[in-house]
Motif scaffolding. Structure first.
Motif, PDB file in Angstrom:
ATOM      1  N   TRP A   5       1.094  -0.742   0.021  1.00 16.18           N
ATOM      2  CA  TRP A   5      -0.156   0.279  -0.145  1.00 16.18           C
ATOM      3  C   TRP A   5       0.919   0.897  -0.376  1.00 16.18           C
ATOM      4  O   TRP A   5       2.062   0.909   0.448  1.00 16.18           O
ATOM      5  CB  TRP A   5      -1.289   0.144   0.850  1.00 16.18           C
ATOM      6  CG  TRP A   5      -1.956  -0.718   1.182  1.00 16.18           C
ATOM      7  CD1 TRP A   5      -2.046  -2.240   1.663  1.00 16.18           C
ATOM      8  CD2 TRP A   5      -2.995  -1.044   0.977  1.00 16.18           C
ATOM      9  NE1 TRP A   5      -3.027  -3.155   1.469  1.00 16.18           N
ATOM     10  CE2 TRP A   5      -4.085  -2.504   1.519  1.00 16.18           C
ATOM     11  CE3 TRP A   5      -3.777   0.236   0.830  1.00 16.18           C
ATOM     12  CZ2 TRP A   5      -5.163  -2.027   1.051  1.00 16.18           C
ATOM     13  CZ3 TRP A   5      -5.576  -0.078   0.249  1.00 16.18           C
ATOM     14  CH2 TRP A   5      -6.186  -0.764   0.617  1.00 16.18           C
ATOM     15  N   ILE A   6       0.288   2.096  -0.675  1.00 17.21           N
ATOM     16  CA  ILE A   6       1.413   3.826  -0.959  1.00 17.21           C
ATOM     17  C   ILE A   6      -0.129   4.436   0.437  1.00 17.21           C
ATOM     18  O   ILE A   6      -1.272   4.652   0.018  1.00 17.21           O
ATOM     19  CB  ILE A   6       1.182   4.735  -2.011  1.00 17.21           C
ATOM     20  CG1 ILE A   6       2.605   3.396  -2.422  1.00 17.21           C
ATOM     21  CG2 ILE A   6       1.574   5.329  -1.746  1.00 17.21           C
ATOM     22  CD1 ILE A   6       2.696   4.588  -3.868  1.00 17.21           C
ATOM     23  N   THR A   7       0.573   5.237   1.426  1.00 17.68           N
ATOM     24  CA  THR A   7       0.297   6.227   1.920  1.00 17.68           C
ATOM     25  C   THR A   7       0.323   7.292   1.658  1.00 17.68           C
ATOM     26  O   THR A   7       1.740   7.774   1.643  1.00 17.68           O
ATOM     27  CB  THR A   7       0.005   5.948   3.847  1.00 17.68           C
ATOM     28  OG1 THR A   7      -0.521   4.037   4.047  1.00 17.68           O
ATOM     29  CG2 THR A   7      -0.806   6.634   4.578  1.00 17.68           C
ATOM     30  N   GLU A   8      -0.034   8.348   0.888  1.00 16.75           N
ATOM     31  CA  GLU A   8      -0.118   9.828   1.195  1.00 16.75           C
ATOM     32  C   GLU A   8      -0.161  10.597   3.052  1.00 16.75           C
ATOM     33  O   GLU A   8      -1.983  10.035   3.282  1.00 16.75           O
ATOM     34  CB  GLU A   8      -1.729  10.213   0.127  1.00 16.75           C
ATOM     35  CG  GLU A   8      -1.162  11.366   0.284  1.00 16.75           C
ATOM     36  CD  GLU A   8      -2.377  12.257  -0.689  1.00 16.75           C
ATOM     37  OE1 GLU A   8      -2.064  11.802  -2.321  1.00 16.75           O
ATOM     38  OE2 GLU A   8      -3.753  12.463  -0.115  1.00 16.75           O
ATOM     39  N   LYS A   9       0.665  10.836   3.193  1.00 17.28           N
ATOM     40  CA  LYS A   9       1.199  12.668   4.634  1.00 17.28           C
ATOM     41  C   LYS A   9       0.668  13.471   3.816  1.00 17.28           C
ATOM     42  O   LYS A   9       1.061  13.671   4.272  1.00 17.28           O
ATOM     43  CB  LYS A   9       1.610  11.152   4.918  1.00 17.28           C
ATOM     44  CG  LYS A   9       1.402   9.965   5.865  1.00 17.28           C
ATOM     45  CD  LYS A   9       2.583   9.319   5.956  1.00 17.28           C
ATOM     46  CE  LYS A   9       2.840   7.712   6.205  1.00 17.28           C
ATOM     47  NZ  LYS A   9       3.260   8.075   7.466  1.00 17.28           N
ATOM     48  N   LEU A  10       0.354  14.387   3.103  1.00 17.85           N
ATOM     49  CA  LEU A  10      -0.770  15.012   3.117  1.00 17.85           C
ATOM     50  C   LEU A  10      -0.982  16.169   4.191  1.00 17.85           C
ATOM     51  O   LEU A  10      -0.462  17.485   3.811  1.00 17.85           O
ATOM     52  CB  LEU A  10      -0.987  15.594   1.863  1.00 17.85           C
ATOM     53  CG  LEU A  10      -1.397  16.618   0.761  1.00 17.85           C
ATOM     54  CD1 LEU A  10       0.102  17.658   0.867  1.00 17.85           C
ATOM     55  CD2 LEU A  10      -2.481  17.091  -0.048  1.00 17.85           C
ATOM     56  N   HIS A  11      -1.940  15.263   5.035  1.00 24.02           N
ATOM     57  CA  HIS A  11      -2.488  16.507   5.750  1.00 24.02           C
ATOM     58  C   HIS A  11      -1.992  15.822   7.740  1.00 24.02           C
ATOM     59  O   HIS A  11      -1.488  15.235   7.032  1.00 24.02           O
ATOM     60  CB  HIS A  11      -3.946  15.875   6.168  1.00 24.02           C
ATOM     61  CG  HIS A  11      -4.041  16.636   4.510  1.00 24.02           C
ATOM     62  ND1 HIS A  11      -4.576  17.501   4.243  1.00 24.02           N
ATOM     63  CD2 HIS A  11      -4.753  15.210   3.547  1.00 24.02           C
ATOM     64  CE1 HIS A  11      -5.012  17.692   2.454  1.00 24.02           C
ATOM     65  NE2 HIS A  11      -5.045  16.502   2.631  1.00 24.02           N
TER      66      HIS A  11
END
Length: 283
Positions: A5-11
């Motif tokens: 899985w790729i986790t987007e941690k923009l926030h």
């Protein structure tokens, strides 16, 4: 076999994850790390530094709303400028309008264009081969500062205001853009998800109010830009574009001669109806 899985941690307090069924491309360019992978729900997904930029599955919402709303609101757009948009999706939609005579697309990273042609051809659908398109590899802020051309529609298809995209959210950039618009020209901008990125919209609206006689925003919900509807900034030296009535938009869309998967004249008008929490973010 374990899942990847790729986790987007923009926030800071919220993240979304997308399953990688197959990694198709993973490389670091001069500016950022690019990945393209296959996902069972969204098809091919492009990320920059693990932040989702566009997907095969839902890109049509974003690209249709940032092109057709200003072009059909204007009614006689001949020259369109796209800042960013290296995947070609924005050019694809702008060039569907046969009335558009020329599109200038300014992309900072040639690598984005090259691998998009190879790995995401379904986004551009031949737009890079259209003789009406001029591709300029340059920093968007520098191009806007130096250009002497005038444009009927300017579309800022930027990344979020971090890294290379940060300069595309400054008062200076917007000032140069205002100068490059024709008298009835319209600029539209990607302004993030207001529920999560309220300051981004507020800062742009504050700058637009100082530069344009008509400044507002409109919204659309795009699944992979999670956290609620996305805001698109709107600025013009004339109120004509945003005031255009439904019947006129319907007539212009019919004359354009194509159909969309998200955009339609009713959505066009309704997109400017803003939720209360978004209105509060506009100074």
């Amino acid at each position: 076999m374990s899942e990847t899985w790729i986790t987007e941690k923009l926030h800071a307090h919220y993240a979304q994850s997308l399953r990688v069924d197959e990694m198709l491309y993973d490389s670091k360019t001069e500016h950022q790390r690019l990945k393209v992978f296959q996902n069972g729900q969204f098809g091919r997904i492009l990320t920059l530094d693990d932040v989702v930029q566009t997907t095969e599955g839902d890109n049509f919402i974003y690209h249709e709303m940032l092109t057709h709303v200003p072009i059909l609101a204007h009614g006689n757009a001949k020259r369109v400028l796209i800042i960013g948009g290296g995947d070609g999706g924005m050019a694809r939609e702008a060039l569907r309008h046969q009335s558009v005579e020329h599109v200038t697309m300014v992309e900072i990273d040639a690598g984005v264009v090259d691998f998009s042609k190879e790995y995401l051809p379904m986004l551009s659908q031949g737009a890079f081969d259209d003789p009406r398109l001029t591709l300029v590899i340059n920093d968007g802020a520098a191009f806007m500062r130096d250009t002497q051309d005038k444009f009927d529609v300017i579309i800022v298809d930027s990344t979020d205001p971090i890294g290379p995209g940060e300069v595309l959210f400054t008062d200076t950039f917007y000032g140069h853009a205002a100068r490059a618009l024709t008298e009835e020209g319209i600029i539209v901008t990607q302004n993030g998800v207001p529920f999560m990125q309220g300051d981004e919209l507020t800062n742009t609206m504050r700058a637009f109010q100082a530069l344009f006689s008509d400044a507002s925003c409109y919204i659309a919900s795009i699944p992979t830009y999670a956290g609620g509807p996305m805001a698109f900034g709107w600025g013009s030296h004339s109120a004509k574009g945003r005031d255009v009535d439904l019947a006129t938009v319907q007539a212009r869309f019919a004359a354009a001669g194509f159909e969309c998967d998200y955009y339609n004249p009713e959505i066009h008008k309704a997109a400017f109806a803003l939720p209360g929490y978004v209105k509060k973010l506009i100074p």
